[in-house]
Design an enzyme around this catalytic site. Structure first.
Site, mmCIF file in Angstrom:
data_model
loop_
_atom_site.group_PDB
_atom_site.id
_atom_site.type_symbol
_atom_site.label_atom_id
_atom_site.label_comp_id
_atom_site.label_asym_id
_atom_site.label_seq_id
_atom_site.Cartn_x
_atom_site.Cartn_y
_atom_site.Cartn_z
ATOM 1 N N SER A 13 4.023 9.655 6.323
ATOM 2 C CA SER A 13 4.447 10.747 5.425
ATOM 3 C C SER A 13 4.761 11.942 6.307
ATOM 4 C CB SER A 13 3.294 11.090 4.482
ATOM 5 O OG SER A 13 3.512 12.321 3.836
ATOM 6 N N TYR A 28 -5.885 12.853 2.785
ATOM 7 C CA TYR A 28 -4.559 12.237 2.768
ATOM 8 C C TYR A 28 -3.800 12.568 4.060
ATOM 9 C CZ TYR A 28 0.085 10.781 1.328
ATOM 10 O OH TYR A 28 1.303 10.145 1.270
HETATM 11 N N1 LIG Z 1 5.923 9.728 -3.244
HETATM 12 C C1 LIG Z 1 5.707 10.572 -2.263
HETATM 13 O O1 LIG Z 1 5.882 11.797 -2.416
HETATM 14 C C2 LIG Z 1 5.298 10.028 -0.895
HETATM 15 C C3 LIG Z 1 5.606 10.804 0.235
HETATM 16 C C4 LIG Z 1 5.233 10.322 1.481
HETATM 17 C C5 LIG Z 1 4.579 9.107 1.614
HETATM 18 N N2 LIG Z 1 4.272 8.390 0.486
HETATM 19 C C6 LIG Z 1 3.570 7.104 0.685
HETATM 20 O O2 LIG Z 1 4.360 6.054 0.200
HETATM 21 C C7 LIG Z 1 3.538 4.966 -0.201
HETATM 22 C C8 LIG Z 1 3.966 4.479 -1.578
HETATM 23 O O3 LIG Z 1 3.740 5.523 -2.511
HETATM 24 P P1 LIG Z 1 4.648 5.782 -3.784
HETATM 25 O O4 LIG Z 1 5.223 7.134 -3.650
HETATM 26 O O5 LIG Z 1 5.545 4.634 -4.036
HETATM 27 O O6 LIG Z 1 3.484 5.896 -4.904
HETATM 28 P P2 LIG Z 1 3.172 5.033 -6.211
HETATM 29 O O7 LIG Z 1 4.366 4.945 -7.076
HETATM 30 O O8 LIG Z 1 1.923 5.659 -6.786
HETATM 31 O O9 LIG Z 1 2.825 3.576 -5.630
HETATM 32 C C9 LIG Z 1 1.638 3.326 -4.924
HETATM 33 C C10 LIG Z 1 1.422 1.822 -4.789
HETATM 34 O O10 LIG Z 1 0.200 1.604 -4.076
HETATM 35 C C11 LIG Z 1 -0.588 0.647 -4.800
HETATM 36 N N3 LIG Z 1 -2.017 0.866 -4.621
HETATM 37 C C12 LIG Z 1 -2.719 2.017 -4.777
HETATM 38 N N4 LIG Z 1 -4.031 1.783 -4.641
HETATM 39 C C13 LIG Z 1 -4.169 0.453 -4.400
HETATM 40 C C14 LIG Z 1 -5.288 -0.410 -4.215
HETATM 41 N N5 LIG Z 1 -6.566 0.046 -4.265
HETATM 42 N N6 LIG Z 1 -5.067 -1.722 -3.986
HETATM 43 C C15 LIG Z 1 -3.797 -2.218 -3.980
HETATM 44 N N7 LIG Z 1 -2.695 -1.451 -4.154
HETATM 45 C C16 LIG Z 1 -2.897 -0.128 -4.381
HETATM 46 C C17 LIG Z 1 -0.204 0.863 -6.274
HETATM 47 O O11 LIG Z 1 -0.416 -0.365 -6.999
HETATM 48 P P3 LIG Z 1 -1.540 -0.602 -8.125
HETATM 49 O O12 LIG Z 1 -1.866 0.707 -8.747
HETATM 50 O O13 LIG Z 1 -0.892 -1.585 -9.068
HETATM 51 O O14 LIG Z 1 -2.685 -1.211 -7.383
HETATM 52 C C18 LIG Z 1 1.301 1.135 -6.150
HETATM 53 O O15 LIG Z 1 2.012 -0.052 -6.148
HETATM 54 C C19 LIG Z 1 2.090 5.459 -0.125
HETATM 55 O O16 LIG Z 1 1.508 5.003 1.077
HETATM 56 C C20 LIG Z 1 2.251 6.977 -0.092
HETATM 57 O O17 LIG Z 1 1.190 7.617 0.564
HETATM 58 C C21 LIG Z 1 4.624 8.818 -0.758
#
Ligand SMILES: NC(=O)c1ccc[n+]([C@@H]2O[C@H](COP(=O)([O-])OP(=O)(O)OC[C@H]3O[C@@H](n4cnc5c(N)ncnc54)[C@H](OP(=O)(O)O)[C@@H]3O)[C@@H](O)[C@H]2O)c1
Length: 275
Positions: free
Chosen positions: A152, A165
């Protein structure tokens, strides 16, 4: 720039966090390039619906593995499951992750540790377990194997009000860049992807309305574009930041005095602030 297009055709890619956001984007993009998929997350119905969609759209074979990656035995269970199904993973996308928001002392300590378990512990254990298979695939399928870890822009400086985080993503960035170096010359494409704020379920899960007020939010497609542009290069970069403005800010953060950066980020991330 020399092109060495990433071509996972005929291999299997495992995406964690495939039930939402970037994970769904990665599953589509990898299936479109001809990979079969292993889809991992807790919400089984979503994974199964995605598997059907991928089969209908690209003819992809998907294996759905519902799993809570915060459990300490989760990765061992996942690896045993893959072995019993005789699946060799050629591309690993460590995407599952979440954030918590607030002053550290006020946050639930169990949830903070769960964040470390998913963002850091599971990612490290899964990488260690699957790396030999990724390296073997890289030998057999030139330009067809990759390790993609989701960091990130939070990785480039401490983040007050998202302390765990920011630290977890700093770990992911540092860890991935070290592996990038250690695997040079093997043909495995290794990179850490660093998105800024993006439109997924991320802010909802973090319980942080503040983040959704960032004016320039990335889309899932933006992050896919950054990822596959990096993977298509002959010399894959150790990390890639998604979004030009985010890349400039990340660079500024690393060049500026630490205390000045801390004060700025601390003010910007403070509860009640609208950007
Ligand atoms: N969106 C942003 O602003 C942003 C920016 C920078 C980096 N990121 C990173 O990008 C990645 C994906 O995030 P996203 O933005 O796509 O968020 P998201 O829509 O909330 O997706 C997160 C995913 O992680 C899974 N997850 C969470 N806890 C889990 C657990 N205990 N076991 C298994 N799976 C789990 C969730 O699946 P379930 O709930 O079905 O388990 C979901 O599929 C993350 O690593 C996040 O830190 C996001």
């Amino acid at each position: 720039m020399v092109s060495a297009e990433f071509n996972p055709m005929g291999t299997t890619a495992l995406v964690t966090g495939a039930s939402s956001g970037f994970g769904v984007g990665y599953a589509h993009a990898l299936a479109e390039r001809g990979a079969d998929l292993v889809l991992v997350a807790r919400r089984q119905e979503r994974l199964e619906a995605l598997a059907v969609e991928l089969a209908e759209t690209y003819g992809t074979v998907s294996t759905v593995i519902p799993l809570d990656l915060s459990r300490t035995d989760a990765v061992a269970e996942l690896v045993a499951d893959l072995r019993s199904r005789e699946i060799t993973v050629g591309t690993l996308v460590n995407n599952a992750g979440f954030a918590t928001y607030g002053t550290f002392v006020d946050l639930d300590p169990a949830r903070e540790l769960e964040e470390v378990d998913v963002n850091v512990r599971a990612l490290t254990a899964l990488t260690h377990a699957l790396l030999p298979g990724l390296l073997t695939t890289a030998l057999k399928h030139p330009h067809g194997a990759a390790l993609v870890n989701l960091a990130s822009t939070a990785a480039f400086q401490p983040v007050p009000h998202m302390a765990v985080y920011g630290a977890s993503k700093a770990y992911v960035l540092s860890f991935t860049e070290a592996l990038w170096y250690e695997t040079r010359g093997t043909g495995l494409k290794v990179t850490a992807i660093c998105p800024g704020p993006a439109r997924t379920e991320f802010t909802e899960v973090a319980g942080n309305d503040e983040l959704s007020f960032y004016r320039r939010q990335l889309s899932v497609d933006d992050v896919m574009h950054t990822t596959f542009a990096a993977l298509d290069r002959a010399s894959v970069p150790p990390h890639a930041v998604s979004g030009t403005q985010n890349a400039v800010l990340a660079r500024l953060s690393t060049l500026s005095p630490r205390r000045a950066v801390l004060n700025t980020i601390g003010r910007l991330s403070a509860p009640g602030r609208r950007r």
